[in-house]
Each structure stands twice: as structure tokens, then as C-alpha cells.
Design an enzyme around this catalytic site. Structure first.
Site, PDB file in Angstrom:
ATOM      1  N   ALA A  28       0.840  -1.200   0.000  1.00 36.52           N
ATOM      2  CA  ALA A  28       0.000   0.000   0.000  1.00 36.52           C
ATOM      3  C   ALA A  28       0.874   1.250   0.000  1.00 36.52           C
ATOM      4  CB  ALA A  28      -0.926  -0.012   1.205  1.00 36.52           C
ATOM      5  N   GLN A  29       0.360   2.305  -0.626  1.00 35.95           N
ATOM      6  CA  GLN A  29       1.156   3.525  -0.797  1.00 35.95           C
ATOM      7  C   GLN A  29       1.515   4.184   0.523  1.00 35.95           C
ATOM      8  OE1 GLN A  29      -1.489   6.842  -2.382  1.00 35.95           O
ATOM      9  NE2 GLN A  29      -2.660   5.039  -2.983  1.00 35.95           N
ATOM     10  N   ARG A  30       0.797   3.855   1.575  1.00 35.31           N
ATOM     11  CA  ARG A  30       1.141   4.440   2.880  1.00 35.31           C
ATOM     12  C   ARG A  30       2.391   3.798   3.475  1.00 35.31           C
ATOM     13  NH1 ARG A  30      -3.412   1.340   3.509  1.00 35.31           N
ATOM     14  NH2 ARG A  30      -3.310  -0.431   4.942  1.00 35.31           N
ATOM     15  N   TYR A  31       2.786   2.641   2.935  1.00 37.00           N
ATOM     16  CA  TYR A  31       3.961   1.940   3.463  1.00 37.00           C
ATOM     17  C   TYR A  31       5.228   2.213   2.649  1.00 37.00           C
ATOM     18  CZ  TYR A  31       0.453  -0.750   6.022  1.00 37.00           C
ATOM     19  OH  TYR A  31      -0.579  -1.120   6.832  1.00 37.00           O
ATOM     20  N   THR A  32       5.086   2.484   1.376  1.00 37.56           N
ATOM     21  CA  THR A  32       6.263   2.642   0.516  1.00 37.56           C
ATOM     22  C   THR A  32       6.686   4.105   0.423  1.00 37.56           C
ATOM     23  OG1 THR A  32       4.887   2.841  -1.463  1.00 37.56           O
ATOM     24  CG2 THR A  32       5.634   0.630  -0.856  1.00 37.56           C
TER      25      THR A  32
END
Length: 839
Positions: free
Chosen positions: A131-135
Site C-alpha cells: 500500500a502507498q502508505r507503506y512505501t
């Protein structure tokens, strides 16, 4: 009713006065569809030929640029980049933007990464990014070259979707991204599919185009070899590459990079690189599916040993399967080999256009000229403005006292500016700069700095004017820029281009042409081994274990040949079968091999008595001899169409069997030996050629309990080798043996005693060959015949091999040293100099 009618009339009157128009439905559908189609083509699916980017890619890169996510800055959350791009430039779904950004960070998707990703951005197995919140992400260093000088009015900007921001219509693109990273997309009624290429080769191609605008496609092919994909693999050079270079359309054949490794118990196909856009997990699943459906039967196991170091897919091969043939089947049935369709469609001046290689490079080069001119104009204007201000400052500095007096007398800035204009001719910009000048700028040192700066600006202005006036100088500057890009970002090819390989794969295309030893046991087990697997031993050596056999089995045949040779199997029943040498699976010295019945349709009571390798059936004869001395000569051409199911080779009496078959030239002397130690010699032409199905004539007169033990020719040597069953042998000149008629008793060649045992081999040699002897226990001894001295007829000879008690000599084979070592080529002789004789 009247009231309702009044309401209807009122509605009709309102409609008549409104903006609603009556139009044709078909016309509206046509117009709306065209608008939609053009929107998809121009604003979504096709890349711009200048920077190689679609709008969403361009917006992601520009959004990261304006957000300060440069390559030398800390990583920022991917969600931040996605949010900025979505809110400012691309008002669509966040996942579409994130997927685009993720793809630009995947080294298996893009040849030259434009996004430097930190975290899980997916895998070649088809795993989705986290998910974009992790990368986290930022621009790559190379992406900075796409955006370089964008703040110098090098490209046009337009308002974004809400008019609050400005976005570029194209990026400056200091390297040819369209061809370097390729592109793919499906529009309405058209699609694009552009492969990636090597950046160093592209830059060499651009420099070639700059130096020689009239260069041909063939000239470009000389420096740009073809596509260069992110996942590497091999590219088979075909007309498809030339086609898309010339027309913009073609096909590229991509083949996985596979090696054959020898595991402790079996061979394995090891895949280290797969074609572009092939999902590794799906590939494995397809192979498993084919195995379960029994469409491919040669796979023992398959496992994925891939790691951070790269792909490693191990396919273990069954012992009775030729690895090269299995690999060929996998290439044909799976995505280990794929076709990449090329359709180089891109936007040129806002319209889709099919480009060939030269046109694509030319469009990029024109874009770079435009960028350079606009940047030069921008710099020139900036330099001129600064030069103009410096001129005013220097006038003021040289007349500082008067300037100060004017300023002190002036009521306000406007009055002072007018006074400076009247006194020194300064315009408003210069006068304002004088008023803004600090007192410390009046020092001699600062004045000198202003003068130096003015001189530097003058030189820069002259250079810019020179650049704008001289196209050759513009091209020179572009060449220098491209050279620097190449020095900094150029890299070796990942995809190796294979020349001279047919697109339509034949089994033998994948099989190395080399010398091999073919062995066969009494019970019909075949094995293929490299010649170098045998150790050359001194005369009398004990040897090495050459073949593990069953308790009631021993070696009966041995032949040295090429992997690309035909192997003809002649059986004691007078039949002949044909296979290619590479169809016999490779083995080790110590394994049992594969039953011959798995390769040829031989009967259970049928025994193979001769193996001969053939490449050319146009010249020569096969000479047959049965155990009871019947002989026959038949042209090779009659054996050109033999299949693995077999055909009749010779007829003979019911109580007889075929002993051996050799190749002859038609002009040879024939030597036939017997177990009693006699040899008969006669001219080959005394035996007329017969058809395959014919019965022969008598060749040697044998006593009861005597049998033929050797068949050879004078062209195979000037010496006669005789070897007894107990390992005793000798060499004698063939000149010692007089010519006789066929069906003669012959002359004595070896004195048979209890020490020698019955003669197992009588054959002609030159004396410089190697001798391979195989015992009943499976031992193999290889010696040089040069170690043997020539002896007279009717002598016993010397010991050639040490045999244990009850161990006897089974097989003797002669082959030339050179041909046993070097790799056989298609131009060499058919037989590789090999002769095999069996008791």
C-alpha cells in the site's frame, strides 16, 4: 381537458424558446465517439514521441519534481506523491496514479528506472506493490535528466484541470526515453508497443544521425543492435528486427536464458532470465499443467530457487530424456519463448504517427534542438537583463558623488529616478537598481567585481547569440550533452542478441555439436558420454569402471560420433533402425543408460550388432557380413529414409545372424577374420552391389565351430590388429596378407593358445589411433596403439589389458586421437574415425 391542453401548449412554447435542439442521434453518436477517441489517443494511451511519456507518467514525474522529491533528497511517502499529483494534475483514481509510479520503480518493468522506490513495489511473480502508505519514493537520478532545465522556458506549459496550476505539455528529456524505456498502450482503433533499447547504443545512433543525416537504416542497425529488455534474456535476430527499424512494425522473438547443469543424479535445465512481461509464477504453473496433462513427459521436478541475486528456476530432467529436446518442447509450449509485437506508434505534433527507427530518433533530435534554442534564448535574455543593470551600476559607481548628491536632493524615489535618467541616461530599471544598491557596493573591490561580471556576461551573451545563429554549434552541444549522459548512465546490454539461429526451433538447434561416446550393453541399454570422460591409460592398465550393468549384463557396443550424426542400428535379424545421436540421453560412466527399445521399435528377441554414424548418404556403401561368413554390399543411398520403426537391411539363411556392418568407398580391400585366427583378404569390387532386401554371397570359408570376428577395409589402416579374448594382442602389416578370392580359408594371423584365448577382434588400423577395450566387468582401458610394436604373422602378441580371473575381453574400439578430442563440425567426415568390433 381544456386545462390539460393549455398546459401542454405552455410546455411546447417553453421548449420552443429554450436552447434544446433537435439533432440526429447517429450524428451525435459519431461526434461524441470521435471526441472520446481523440481524448483517449491524445491524453491517455499514446506517448509523446519527444519525451516518451503518457500524460499520467509526465504528471507523476513533474509532481515529484515540484514536491522536491529529487534523487539527492530524502525519500517521501508514496501517498504524498500520489496525493499531490491527483490534487494538482491528474484528477483520477489514486490507484491508477500509484500503479503508474510503481511501474516506473520496477527494474523488471522499466529498462531505466525513473522512480527510486523504497519498499515493496511488486515482483516479477505478479505480486502487487505494498500500500502507498507503506512505501516511499523519489525521482531517480536519470529522471532528473528528463526534467533538467524545465524552469528555463524550454517547454510549453498549460493550465491544469481547474486552472489553478500549470503543467508541462512535454518534458525537456535530455535522453531518448521513448526508445530507451519503450511504451505500450491501447487506444481506440489503434495501439502502441515500443520495446526498450540500450541507452549507450541509442546515443551512438543519435550521434551517427547528427554526423550523417543521410544515414540508412542499415547504418543505424550497425550501432543499435536491437531491443534491450529489463529482464535480459536472449533475442533471436530475425527479419522482424529489421522490419520495425525500417517500417515501425515487426516482431521480436525473446528466448529465456537457460543452461544445462549436471546434478549428482540427473541433468537439469536452469532458467536464469525470462522474457519481458512474463510472469514467473504463471510460467511455472503452465509447465506444471503441461506435465499433468502429459503433454510434456521429460520433467522429474521443478522448483523456484530465485532470490535477491536473481531468477533461478530449476527443471530437473528425467534420466531417459535428452535435456536439449525437452528445452525445445518448453520453448514451443510455454512462455519461455515469446514474440514481442512492435508497433512504434507515438504522438507527433499532437497526432498519432507510426515511426521507424530513424524517424523516432529524428523527432527526438528536433525536440532537443528546440529545447536548446529555447534554453539559449532564456539564458540570453537573462544575461542581457543583468548586463543592462550592471551597465547602470557601473555608471553610478564611477560618478558616485554626483549620484549621491542627486539622491539627497530628490524628494522621493520617482524624482531621483527621473533625475538619474536626465543626468546619466539611465532607464527606469537601471535607476531602480542604483537606488537599491548598498553602500558597500561602492568599494573599489566591489566595483572590480561588477566589471569582471560584466565581461563574463558579455562573453556569455556573445556565445548565446552564436549558438542561436549556428545550427552546427547547436548539434555539437547536443552531442556533448548526449556523450555526458552516456558516460554517466550508459551500461552494457542485458539482452544478448543471437545471430544465425532460426526462429522456428528444431531440436538440433539447441544441441551442442560435439564428439560423444555411445555405449550399449548386451541387454540393450544405450548411453551417451563425453569422450573426455575416459582417462587415457598406459598399456596393461586396469582401467576405470565404464558402465554399471545389471548382474547378467555387460557392454557389447561402443561408438564415437557427433551429436548431430544419424545413428544406424543394424540388428542380428538383418534389420536397420535410425535415430539422431542426441536422442540418446547423456549419462555418466557409472549409470546404466536408457533401454534401446525406448528409442527404436526393436523386437524383444532382436539384438543390435552394429552402430554406424552417418551424415551424408550420397557416396559409399555398407558392407555386411554374417556370423557364418555371408557378405553383401549395398549403396548408402538406400538407407537415407530409414525410420526408428526399422526396415530390412539384408536377408540370410535361417541358422545365421548378422555379425557386423562397415562403410566402404567402393575401391577397398576387405578383411574378414575368424575366431580361429585366420584372415581372408579380397577386392571389394568383386562383390557386386545388391539391394537392401537381397541375400548376399559367401565371403570366408569357416570350419565348424568357427565364426566371423572381424570385418574391416584397407582404407582404414596399413596394419592389422588382432586381439585375443584374454587381452593379448599384436599389430602386423597388411602387406603380409596376400589377396585371395572371397570364400577362401585365409591366412593365419594370430597363434591361438590357452594364453590368448579365441580371437575376438581382427581389424585394420594405422597404428596412431587410440584403442578402447571393454571387459565383461565393464572396465574401460584406453591406450595408444603407438605403444605397440609391429610383429610377424602367426605370433601370440603382448598383453594389452589386465583381466581378473573369469574376466574376458568383450569389445574393442578404434578411433583417431584428434577426432576423439575436438568438437565435430558439419563439414567433417561422417564416421569420426570410429570402428567397433564385437565378439
Amino acid at each position: 381537458m381544456a386545462k390539460q391542453q393549455d398546459q401542454i401548449d405552455k410546455i411546447r412554447q417553453e421548449l420552443a424558446q429554450s436552447a434544446i435542439k433537435n439533432i440526429s442521434l447517429s450524428s451525435e453518436l459519431e461526434r461524441s465517439f470521435m471526441e472520446y477517441a481523440m481524448s483517449v489517443i491524445v491524453a491517455r494511451a499514446l506517448p509523446d514521441a519527444r519525451d516518451g511519456l503518457k500524460p499520467v507518467h509526465r504528471r507523476v514525474l513533474y509532481g515529484a519534481y515540484t514536491g522536491g522529491m529529487h534523487h539527492d533528497r530524502p525519500f517521501k511517502k508514496s501517498a504524498r506523491i500520489v496525493g499531490d499529483v491527483m490534487s494538482k494534475f491528474h484528477p483520477h483514481g489514486d490507484m491508477a496514479i500509484y500503479d503508474t509510479m510503481s511501474r516506473m520503480a520496477q527494474d523488471f518493468s522499466l529498462r531505466y528506472l525513473l522512480i527510486d522506490g523504497h519498499g515493496n513495489f511488486g515482483s516479477i511473480d505478479g505480486d502487487r506493490p505494498a500500500a502507498q502508505r507503506y512505501t516511499e519514493a523519489r525521482l531517480s537520478k536519470l529522471a532528473g535528466e528528463l526534467l533538467r532545465d524545465i524552469d528555463k522556458d524550454t517547454v510549453d506549459f498549460v493550465a491544469n484541470y481547474d486552472g489553478e496550476e500549470q503543467e508541462p505539455t512535454v518534458l525537456p528529456a535530455a535522453f531518448p526515453n521513448l526508445l530507451a524505456n519503450g511504451s505500450s498502450g491501447i487506444a481506440v482503433g489503434m495501439s502502441t508497443s515500443i520495446p526498450s533499447h540500450n541507452l549507450s547504443e541509442l546515443i551512438q545512433g543519435l550521434i551517427l544521425l547528427i554526423d550523417n543525416p543521410d544515414c540508412t537504416i542499415n547504418d543505424l542497425l550497425g550501432v543499435i543492435k536491437g531491443p534491450d529488455f529489463p529482464t535480459g534474456a536472449n533475442i533471436i535476430y530475425t527479419k522482424g528486427i529489421e522490419s520495425y527499424f525500417e517500417t515501425g512494425k515487426g516482431n521480436v522473438v525473446i528466448r529465456s536464458k537457460v543452461s544445462i547443469e549436471q546434478l549428482p543424479t540427473r541433468a537439469a535445465l536452469v532458467v536464469t532470465e525470462i522474457p519481458y512481461m512474463v510472469n514467473k509464477t504463471s510460467l511455472i504453473e503452465k509447465i506444471v499443467e503441461l506435465v499433468k496433462a502429459e503433454e510434456i513427459t521429460g520433467i522429474a521436478d521443478i522448483r523456484d530457487e530465485s532470490s535477491r541475486e536473481g531468477i533461478r528456476l530449476v527443471i530437473e530432467v528425467k534420466r531417459d530424456t535428452v535435456p536439449e529436446v525437452l528445452l525445445n518442447q518448453l520453448f514451443k509450449s510455454t512462455r519461455l519463448q515469446v514474440r514481442f509485437p512492435v508497433n512504434m506508434l507515438a504522438l507527433v505534433k499532437g497526432a498519432p504517427k507510426l515511426l521507424n527507427m530513424k524517424q523516432a530518433l529524428t523527432v527526438y533530435l528536433e525536440h532537443q534542438l528546440d529545447v536548446l534554442i529555447r534554453k539559449t534564448q532564456f539564458n540570453l535574455k537573462k544575461y542581457q537583463e543583468r548586463f543592462h543593470i550592471l551597465s547602470g551600476l557601473l555608471i553610478a559607481a564611477l560618478n558616485i558623488d554626483e549620484v549621491i548628491a542627486i539622491i539627497k536632493k530628490s524628494a522621493n524615489n520617482q524624482v531621483a529616478m527621473e533625475a538619474l535618467h536626465e543626468r546619466f541616461g539611465l532607464d527606469e530599471i537601471q535607476a531602480r537598481a542604483v537606488l537599491d544598491m548598498r553602500l558597500r557596493s561602492l568599494s573599489v573591490l566591489e566595483v572590480n567585481k561588477l566589471q569582471t561580471e560584466q565581461q563574463e556576461l558579455k562573453a556569455l551573451i556573445e556565445f548565446c547569440q552564436q549558438v542561436l545563429a549556428d545550427k552546427q554549434l547547436q548539434l555539437k552541444l547536443i552531442k556533448e550533452q548526449l556523450t555526458k549522459i552516456n558516460e554517466q548512465f550508459g551500461d552494457p546490454r542485458r539482452s544478448e542478441i543471437l545471430y544465425g539461429i532460426s526462429e522456428d526451433i528444431d531440436d538440433e538447434d539447441l544441441i551442442t555439436q560435439e564428439n560423444v561416446v555411445i555405449t550399449m550393453s548386451t541387454n540393450g541399454y544405450l548411453k551417451r558420454i563425453g569422450v573426455d570422460a575416459y582417462n587415457l591409460q598406459h598399456r596393461g592398465g586396469v582401467g576405470v569402471k565404464g558402465l554399471t550393468t545389471y548382474t547378467d549384463d555387460s557392454i557389447s557396443q561402443l561408438l564415437v560420433c557427433s551429436t548431430h550424426s544419424d545413428l544406424l542400428f543394424f540388428t542380428d535379424k538383418g534389420k536397420v533402425y535410425r535415430i539422431r545421436a542426441h536422442q540418446i540421453p547423456p549419462g555418466f560412466r557409472t549409470n546404466k543408460g536408457i533401454p534401446a527399445v525406448n528409442l527404436i521399435k526393436i523386437d524383444k528377441d532382436e539384438k543390435i550388432c552394429a552402430l554406424i554414424s552417418v551424415n551424408d548418404y550420397q557416396n559409399g556403401y555398407f558392407f555386411f557380413c554374417t556370423k557364418n561368413g555371408t557378405i553383401k554390399r549395398t549403396s548408402l543411398s538406400e538407407f537415407a529414409n530409414i525410420l526408428s520403426i526399422g526396415k530390412r537391411a539384408i536377408l540370410f539363411k535361417e541358422n545365421d545372424v548378422l555379425f557386423s556392418v562397415i562403410r566402404t568407398s567402393g575401391q577397398d580391400d576387405i578383411f574378414i577374420g575368424s575366431t580361429a585366427g585366420f584372415v581372408v583378404r579380397f577386392h571389394e569390387d568383386t562383390v557386386r552391389p545388391l539391394s537392401r532386401a537381397a541375400m548376399g554371397v559367401l565371403g570366408i570359408n569357416l570350419n565348424q565351430c568357427e565364426f566371423v570376428n572381424g570385418l574391416s577395409t584397407s582404407s582404414n589402416g596399413s596394419l592389422l590388429l588382432s586381439v585375443g579374448q584374454n587381452g593379448i594382442g599384436k599389430l602386423t602389416s597388411i602387406d603380409k596378407y596376400r589377396l585371395t578370392k572371397r570364400n577362401a580359408k585365409g591366412v593365419k594371423t594370430l597363434r591361438v593358445t590357452a594364453k590368448t584365448g579365441p580371437v575376438v577382434t581382427t581389424t585394420t588400423v594405422f597404428g596412431n589411433e587410440d584403442l578402447l577395450m571393454i571387459s565383461s566387468a565393464g572396465k574401460i582401458v584406453r591406450i595408444s596403439l603407438e605403444q605397440l610394436s609391429e610383429q610377424r604373422k602367426n605370433t601370440s602378441g603382448v598383453k594389452l589389458i589386465k583381466l581378473k580371473e573369469k574376466e574376458r575381453l568383450e569389445t574393442v574400439t578404434i578411433f583417431k586421437k584428434e577426432e576423439a578430442i575436438k568438437t565435430t563440425t558439419a563439414t567433417e567426415t561422417d564416421d569420426v574415425g570410429s570402428k567397433q568390433i564385437t565378439q
